[in-house]
Design an enzyme around this catalytic site. Structure first.
Site, short mmCIF file in Angstrom:
data_model
loop_
_atom_site.label_atom_id
_atom_site.label_comp_id
_atom_site.label_asym_id
_atom_site.label_seq_id
_atom_site.Cartn_x
_atom_site.Cartn_y
_atom_site.Cartn_z
N GLU A 157 -10.10 -4.82 10.74
CA GLU A 157 -9.54 -3.99 9.66
C GLU A 157 -10.12 -4.45 8.33
O GLU A 157 -9.90 -5.58 7.91
CB GLU A 157 -8.01 -4.10 9.64
CG GLU A 157 -7.37 -3.14 8.66
CD GLU A 157 -5.85 -3.23 8.61
OE1 GLU A 157 -5.33 -4.36 8.55
OE2 GLU A 157 -5.20 -2.17 8.62
N ASN A 215 0.81 -1.23 0.00
CA ASN A 215 0.00 0.00 0.00
C ASN A 215 0.84 1.28 0.00
O ASN A 215 0.37 2.33 -0.43
CB ASN A 215 -1.03 -0.01 1.14
CG ASN A 215 -0.41 0.09 2.50
OD1 ASN A 215 0.74 -0.31 2.70
ND2 ASN A 215 -1.14 0.61 3.46
N GLY A 229 2.37 -10.44 10.61
CA GLY A 229 3.34 -9.96 11.61
C GLY A 229 3.52 -10.96 12.74
O GLY A 229 4.63 -11.17 13.24
N GLU A 252 5.34 -3.29 12.19
CA GLU A 252 4.33 -2.24 12.02
C GLU A 252 3.15 -2.90 11.32
O GLU A 252 3.27 -3.34 10.18
CB GLU A 252 4.87 -1.09 11.15
CG GLU A 252 6.07 -0.37 11.72
CD GLU A 252 5.78 0.37 13.01
OE1 GLU A 252 4.59 0.60 13.32
OE2 GLU A 252 6.73 0.70 13.72
N GLY A 287 3.15 -4.82 7.57
CA GLY A 287 2.11 -5.60 6.88
C GLY A 287 0.97 -5.86 7.84
O GLY A 287 0.80 -5.14 8.83
N SER A 288 0.23 -6.91 7.57
CA SER A 288 -0.95 -7.19 8.40
C SER A 288 -0.53 -7.79 9.75
O SER A 288 0.55 -8.37 9.87
CB SER A 288 -1.86 -8.17 7.66
OG SER A 288 -1.17 -9.38 7.48
N CYS A 336 -2.78 2.13 6.39
CA CYS A 336 -2.82 1.56 7.75
C CYS A 336 -3.45 2.58 8.70
O CYS A 336 -4.03 2.21 9.71
CB CYS A 336 -1.42 1.19 8.20
SG CYS A 336 -0.25 2.52 8.01
N LYS A 339 12.65 -7.27 0.57
CA LYS A 339 11.64 -8.04 -0.16
C LYS A 339 10.36 -7.23 -0.23
O LYS A 339 9.63 -7.11 0.74
CB LYS A 339 11.34 -9.37 0.54
CG LYS A 339 10.49 -10.27 -0.35
CD LYS A 339 9.57 -11.19 0.42
CE LYS A 339 8.22 -10.62 0.72
NZ LYS A 339 7.38 -10.26 -0.42
P1 NAD Z 1 0.74 -8.67 4.27
O1 NAD Z 1 0.93 -8.97 5.71
O2 NAD Z 1 -0.10 -9.59 3.46
O3 NAD Z 1 2.16 -8.62 3.53
C1 NAD Z 1 3.19 -7.75 3.93
C2 NAD Z 1 4.52 -8.29 3.44
O4 NAD Z 1 4.79 -9.51 4.14
C3 NAD Z 1 4.55 -8.64 1.95
O5 NAD Z 1 5.81 -8.31 1.42
C4 NAD Z 1 4.34 -10.14 1.97
O6 NAD Z 1 4.85 -10.79 0.83
C5 NAD Z 1 5.11 -10.53 3.21
N1 NAD Z 1 4.73 -11.82 3.80
C6 NAD Z 1 3.57 -12.50 3.67
N2 NAD Z 1 3.64 -13.66 4.36
C7 NAD Z 1 4.86 -13.71 4.93
C8 NAD Z 1 5.51 -14.66 5.77
N3 NAD Z 1 4.92 -15.78 6.18
N4 NAD Z 1 6.77 -14.39 6.18
C9 NAD Z 1 7.38 -13.23 5.81
N5 NAD Z 1 6.81 -12.31 5.02
C10 NAD Z 1 5.55 -12.54 4.59
O7 NAD Z 1 0.21 -7.17 4.19
P2 NAD Z 1 -0.26 -6.36 2.91
O8 NAD Z 1 -1.59 -6.88 2.46
O9 NAD Z 1 0.85 -6.29 1.92
O10 NAD Z 1 -0.43 -4.88 3.52
C11 NAD Z 1 -1.57 -4.45 4.16
C12 NAD Z 1 -1.42 -4.51 5.66
O11 NAD Z 1 -0.27 -3.75 6.07
C13 NAD Z 1 -2.58 -3.87 6.40
O12 NAD Z 1 -2.91 -4.67 7.51
C14 NAD Z 1 -2.03 -2.52 6.85
O13 NAD Z 1 -2.68 -1.96 7.97
C15 NAD Z 1 -0.62 -2.88 7.14
N6 NAD Z 1 0.23 -1.69 7.12
C16 NAD Z 1 0.74 -1.23 8.31
C17 NAD Z 1 1.51 -0.07 8.35
C18 NAD Z 1 2.08 0.45 9.63
O14 NAD Z 1 3.06 1.21 9.58
N7 NAD Z 1 1.54 0.11 10.79
C19 NAD Z 1 1.77 0.61 7.16
C20 NAD Z 1 1.24 0.11 5.96
C21 NAD Z 1 0.49 -1.05 5.96
#
Ligand code: NAD
Length: 493
Positions: free
Chosen positions: A382, A149, A230, A247, A225-226, A281, A172
């Site tokens: 969310e 995002n 996380g 985060e 990420g999510s 986020c 990555k």
């Molecule tokens: P996601 O968790 O699906 O993916 C994030 C990253 O993690 C991607 O690069 C993905 O390939 C990687 N990933 C997926 N599975 C993994 C694993 N098992 N091990 C290691 N890496 C893995 O999230 P998304 O859909 O890309 O992003 C949206 C989410 O991110 C939302 O929940 C949003 O709130 C959050 N977000 C948080 C912040 C913050 O600063 N708090 C900022 C932006 C987005």
């Protein structure tokens, strides 16, 4: 176009690699093919990064910073080009894409300035003729995992402090948005960053992400990420005794009190809730409103939502772009049924836009629910799309309680003219970021960014706080007394 990993200053053309398509969410057009790398490519990158980092750590920090000044300059020069790529692969409207690139430029210059600070502390020793200080030391090879995002800003929040602090990194990016990472790798190369300091490895989270977390020579994982992912990262990172900075998700609210400027509040809500099609986020997905102004606020919101233009973000007149993919569209839409079954009233939206000119992309109508109870799923989970839930409250205290009743703790906002409430709110709202008379988005790069509870694990991106993720504290004692002096023992006055 086939993207290539950037490892050890080389573009890796791997004819036998598997690829997946990168699609423009606005119209389904194929933009590129991204390689799905394997653990072997991660190993190669870590090996290169490890060798490069040993030399990089010895380069004086102000000289390391010079590379960041150059990266910032190149980003500034290519700002429009980068913003166009960002809008095409991620979907956010071009004005916001320009803002995101600007955030990266700001971060480059800000972290470059840290090259001449990276402050430690000096402090008196308890013993005579002894000097004591603490300095920030680089950690080694760090792994950066980023979401789709904010494909460039978040990467700069992580990679730039890592660089200035003397680390080498493997980045990555999300498979949905690899093109910004590709553009940034080109900039790292053009800026002359020594080979192996910055490495980009494309691929899935389960393969490349896992390999990074499991690798013994990757000492830090900085993840955004999510919350669901996380948690997995934290578990694997914990098992491997890594420093893990997380985060994660948010369920952010704007509170509107009875003394608020409603026009201003509505502008803030629309910008926070429907900007980036609700996929920030920090997006506002709950509006907690005092009962005395609920009707008026609702009417204003409806009026302004009805004139929002939805379409391809490259069109300067568009206010709301597409969501990232079909899966996101379906997830968002599933919450409409959930909300209605729970007893919430759908005021507007609640539908996938399938007619031309929206038929080729992934567009969702800006949606407002009202009569939402704080414990309903639409008020707790969310959704990550353009959906707001309006929750009525009877007092300031109740508003704070409702705000704090979710598992997340990223951003919150309150609109009020009462200075006492302002100070109480900034104290009592339990999020990492609080806005007064502004929406839930709008972070500036020189302040810490991150959240409490299910949003984070105590670390922060951005600001000087980011350096804490990418450095170790080293305490140094210099005894110039010429004799054995024992702390806590030889210090009688
Ligand atoms: P996601 O968790 O699906 O993916 C994030 C990253 O993690 C991607 O690069 C993905 O390939 C990687 N990933 C997926 N599975 C993994 C694993 N098992 N091990 C290691 N890496 C893995 O999230 P998304 O859909 O890309 O992003 C949206 C989410 O991110 C939302 O929940 C949003 O709130 C959050 N977000 C948080 C912040 C913050 O600063 N708090 C900022 C932006 C987005």
């Amino acid at each position: 176009m086939k993207l290539m990993n950037y490892v050890n200053g080389q573009w890796q053309d791997k004819p036998d690699a598997k690829y997946t398509a990168v699609l423009n969410p606005a119209n389904g057009e194929e933009l590129a093919q991204v390689p799905l790398s394997t653990a072997k490519e991660v190993d190669d990158a870590v090996l290169a990064a490890k060798a490069a980092q040993k030399k990089w750590a010895k380069v004086p920090a102000p000289k390391r910073a010079d590379y960041l000044y150059e990266i910032g300059r190149l980003m500034k020069q290519k700002k429009e080009e980068l913003a166009q790529v960002l809008t095409k692969e991620m979907g956010k409207v071009i004005e916001e894409a320009r803002g995101e690139v600007q955030e990266g430029i700001d971060m480059a210059y800000y972290m470059a300035g840290e090259g001449r600070r990276l402050f430690g502390e000096t402090t008196p020793s308890e013993l005579a003729d002894k000097f004591a200080m603490s300095v920030r030391a680089p950690i080694g090879v760090v792994g950066l995992i980023t979401p789709w995002n904010f494909p460039v800003a978040i990467a700069t929040w992580k990679s730039f402090p890592a660089i200035v602090a003397g680390n080498a990194f493997i980045w990555k990016p999300a498979t949905e948005t690899p093109m910004m990472a590709y553009e940034m790798a080109k900039i790292f190369e053009e800026a002359g960053l020594p080979p192996g300091v910055a490495n980009v490895v494309f691929g899935s989270g389960s393969e490349v992400g896992t390999a990074m977390i499991e690798h013994p020579d990757v000492k830090v994982i900085s993840f955004t990420g999510s919350t669901e992912t996380g948690r997995k990262v934290a578990e694997a990172g914990g098992r491997n005794l890594k420093k893990v900075s997380l985060e994660m998700g948010g369920k952010n609210a704007v509170i509107v009190m009875e003394d608020a400027n409603l026009e201003l509040a509505v502008e803030g809500i629309l910008w926070s809730a429907f900007g980036t099609a609700g996929q920030r986020c920090t997006a506002c997905s709950r509006v907690i409103v005092h009962k005395d102004v609920k009707e008026a606020l609702q009417n204003l919101l409806l009026e302004k939502t009805s004139v929002l233009t939805i379409g391809d973000g490259l069109d300067e007149s568009v206010k709301v772009g597409p969501v990232i993919n079909k899966g996101a569209l379906e997830k968002i839409h599933s919450y409409i049924g959930i909300g209605q079954e729970e007893g919430a009233t759908l005021l507007t939206g609640g539908k996938i836009l399938e007619e031309a000119p929206h038929d080729k992309g992934h567009y969702y109508a800006p949606t407002i629910f009202t009569d939402v109870a704080p414990d309903m799923r639409i008020a707790q989970e969310e959704i990550f799309g353009p959906v707001i839930s309006i929750i009525e409250v009877g007092s300031f205290e109740e508003a704070i309680e409702v705000n704090n009743s979710v598992i997340y703790g990223l951003s919150s906002s309150i609109y009020t003219a009462d200075v006492n409430r302002v100070f109480k709110a900034q104290r009592d709202l339990d999020t990492g970021i609080v806005y007064i008379n502004a929406g839930t988005t709008g972070a500036e790069i020189h302040l810490p960014f991150g959240g409490t509870k299910g949003t984070g694990n105590g670390h922060r991106d951005s600001g000087v706080a980011a350096l804490d993720v990418f450095t170790e504290w080293k305490s140094v004692y210099v005894d110039f007394s010429g004799k054995l002096q024992r702390a806590q023992i030889d210090n009688d006055i």
